[in-house]
Design a protein around this motif. Structure first.
Motif, PDB file in Angstrom:
ATOM      1  N   LEU A   1      16.500 -39.330 -59.463  1.00 53.12           N
ATOM      2  CA  LEU A   1      15.687 -39.683 -58.307  1.00 53.12           C
ATOM      3  C   LEU A   1      15.743 -38.608 -57.234  1.00 53.12           C
ATOM      4  O   LEU A   1      14.730 -38.299 -56.594  1.00 53.12           O
ATOM      5  N   SER A   2      16.898 -38.012 -57.050  1.00 51.56           N
ATOM      6  CA  SER A   2      17.059 -36.941 -56.074  1.00 51.56           C
ATOM      7  C   SER A   2      16.121 -35.775 -56.401  1.00 51.56           C
ATOM      8  O   SER A   2      15.444 -35.245 -55.523  1.00 51.56           O
ATOM      9  N   ALA A   3      16.058 -35.424 -57.678  1.00 53.68           N
ATOM     10  CA  ALA A   3      15.175 -34.334 -58.097  1.00 53.68           C
ATOM     11  C   ALA A   3      13.703 -34.735 -57.981  1.00 53.68           C
ATOM     12  O   ALA A   3      12.866 -33.951 -57.505  1.00 53.68           O
ATOM     13  N   ALA A   4      13.386 -35.965 -58.380  1.00 53.73           N
ATOM     14  CA  ALA A   4      11.991 -36.422 -58.343  1.00 53.73           C
ATOM     15  C   ALA A   4      11.476 -36.558 -56.915  1.00 53.73           C
ATOM     16  O   ALA A   4      10.314 -36.242 -56.632  1.00 53.73           O
ATOM     17  N   TRP A   5      12.326 -37.037 -56.027  1.00 52.57           N
ATOM     18  CA  TRP A   5      11.922 -37.248 -54.640  1.00 52.57           C
ATOM     19  C   TRP A   5      12.146 -36.014 -53.758  1.00 52.57           C
ATOM     20  O   TRP A   5      11.766 -36.010 -52.589  1.00 52.57           O
ATOM     21  N   HIS A   6      12.813 -35.001 -54.302  1.00 50.02           N
ATOM     22  CA  HIS A   6      13.130 -33.778 -53.544  1.00 50.02           C
ATOM     23  C   HIS A   6      13.938 -34.089 -52.280  1.00 50.02           C
ATOM     24  O   HIS A   6      13.636 -33.599 -51.187  1.00 50.02           O
ATOM     25  N   VAL A   7      14.935 -34.948 -52.451  1.00 51.31           N
ATOM     26  CA  VAL A   7      15.829 -35.300 -51.349  1.00 51.31           C
ATOM     27  C   VAL A   7      17.265 -35.273 -51.863  1.00 51.31           C
ATOM     28  O   VAL A   7      17.504 -35.194 -53.073  1.00 51.31           O
ATOM     29  N   SER A   8      18.213 -35.391 -50.948  1.00 51.29           N
ATOM     30  CA  SER A   8      19.620 -35.412 -51.345  1.00 51.29           C
ATOM     31  C   SER A   8      19.965 -36.733 -52.038  1.00 51.29           C
ATOM     32  O   SER A   8      19.228 -37.724 -51.924  1.00 51.29           O
ATOM     33  N   GLN A   9      21.074 -36.740 -52.732  1.00 49.74           N
ATOM     34  CA  GLN A   9      21.530 -37.967 -53.385  1.00 49.74           C
ATOM     35  C   GLN A   9      21.850 -39.030 -52.339  1.00 49.74           C
ATOM     36  O   GLN A   9      21.615 -40.228 -52.555  1.00 49.74           O
ATOM     37  N   THR A  10      22.350 -38.615 -51.187  1.00 44.34           N
ATOM     38  CA  THR A  10      22.615 -39.556 -50.102  1.00 44.34           C
ATOM     39  C   THR A  10      21.323 -40.229 -49.657  1.00 44.34           C
ATOM     40  O   THR A  10      21.281 -41.449 -49.447  1.00 44.34           O
ATOM     41  N   GLU A  11      20.247 -39.445 -49.549  1.00 51.25           N
ATOM     42  CA  GLU A  11      18.960 -40.014 -49.146  1.00 51.25           C
ATOM     43  C   GLU A  11      18.430 -40.970 -50.208  1.00 51.25           C
ATOM     44  O   GLU A  11      17.815 -41.988 -49.883  1.00 51.25           O
ATOM     45  N   VAL A  12      18.682 -40.684 -51.481  1.00 49.45           N
ATOM     46  CA  VAL A  12      18.287 -41.597 -52.554  1.00 49.45           C
ATOM     47  C   VAL A  12      18.977 -42.945 -52.348  1.00 49.45           C
ATOM     48  O   VAL A  12      18.345 -44.005 -52.447  1.00 49.45           O
ATOM     49  N   ILE A  13      20.250 -42.921 -52.030  1.00 52.73           N
ATOM     50  CA  ILE A  13      20.995 -44.161 -51.808  1.00 52.73           C
ATOM     51  C   ILE A  13      20.448 -44.888 -50.581  1.00 52.73           C
ATOM     52  O   ILE A  13      20.221 -46.103 -50.614  1.00 52.73           O
ATOM     53  N   HIS A  14      20.194 -44.164 -49.486  1.00 54.35           N
ATOM     54  CA  HIS A  14      19.638 -44.771 -48.272  1.00 54.35           C
ATOM     55  C   HIS A  14      18.318 -45.470 -48.586  1.00 54.35           C
ATOM     56  O   HIS A  14      18.123 -46.643 -48.241  1.00 54.35           O
ATOM     57  N   ARG A  15      17.407 -44.741 -49.247  1.00 51.89           N
ATOM     58  CA  ARG A  15      16.090 -45.306 -49.556  1.00 51.89           C
ATOM     59  C   ARG A  15      16.210 -46.501 -50.498  1.00 51.89           C
ATOM     60  O   ARG A  15      15.503 -47.492 -50.336  1.00 51.89           O
ATOM     61  N   SER A  16      17.066 -46.385 -51.495  1.00 51.76           N
ATOM     62  CA  SER A  16      17.219 -47.457 -52.473  1.00 51.76           C
ATOM     63  C   SER A  16      17.712 -48.741 -51.814  1.00 51.76           C
ATOM     64  O   SER A  16      17.248 -49.833 -52.149  1.00 51.76           O
ATOM     65  N   ILE A  17      18.629 -48.605 -50.883  1.00 50.47           N
ATOM     66  CA  ILE A  17      19.140 -49.782 -50.174  1.00 50.47           C
ATOM     67  C   ILE A  17      18.032 -50.406 -49.328  1.00 50.47           C
ATOM     68  O   ILE A  17      17.847 -51.626 -49.325  1.00 50.47           O
ATOM     69  N   ARG A  18      17.257 -49.571 -48.644  1.00 50.73           N
ATOM     70  CA  ARG A  18      16.150 -50.098 -47.826  1.00 50.73           C
ATOM     71  C   ARG A  18      15.116 -50.807 -48.694  1.00 50.73           C
ATOM     72  O   ARG A  18      14.621 -51.881 -48.343  1.00 50.73           O
ATOM     73  N   ILE A  19      14.784 -50.217 -49.844  1.00 46.92           N
ATOM     74  CA  ILE A  19      13.814 -50.834 -50.761  1.00 46.92           C
ATOM     75  C   ILE A  19      14.354 -52.160 -51.279  1.00 46.92           C
ATOM     76  O   ILE A  19      13.636 -53.167 -51.328  1.00 46.92           O
TER      77      ILE A  19
END
Length: 95
Positions: free
Chosen positions: A23-41
């Motif tokens: 997801l980090s690679a697909a979204w072009h964001v850090s792994q931390t941001e993947v976790i942040h977004r996933s929790i919000r979703i």
């Protein structure tokens, strides 16, 4: 830039760690941001928790009721009739 308010360490199974990396690679964001977004979703897709009667009363002490007084009176009357009917049914069972 966001200020860090908390730093935590988690142990993830290899599959979850790999999915975060993907997801980090697909979204072009850090792994931390993947976790942040996933929790919000995940939270956005959760149903709202059921309010307790106490929580409802606390809320309406400071917020307006979402209906006018006439509609409220009709609801109160309907609930009163329903309660009286329930009382009659309970009483007739014991006779």
């Amino acid at each position: 830039m966001e200020t860090l308010s908390s730093c935590s360490t988690y142990t993830l199974d290899p599959e979850t760690a790999s999915l975060i990396e993907q997801l980090s690679a697909a979204w072009h964001v850090s792994q931390t941001e993947v976790i942040h977004r996933s929790i919000r979703i995940a939270l956005a897709n959760e149903p709202a928790p059921a309010l307790t009667p106490k929580a409802v009363l606390e809320y309406y002490r400071t917020h307006s009721v979402p209906r006018d007084w006439e509609e409220t009176a009709c609801i109160v009357d309907a609930l009163r009739l329903q309660r009286h009917e329930d009382d009659r049914q309970r009483t007739s069972r014991h006779e």
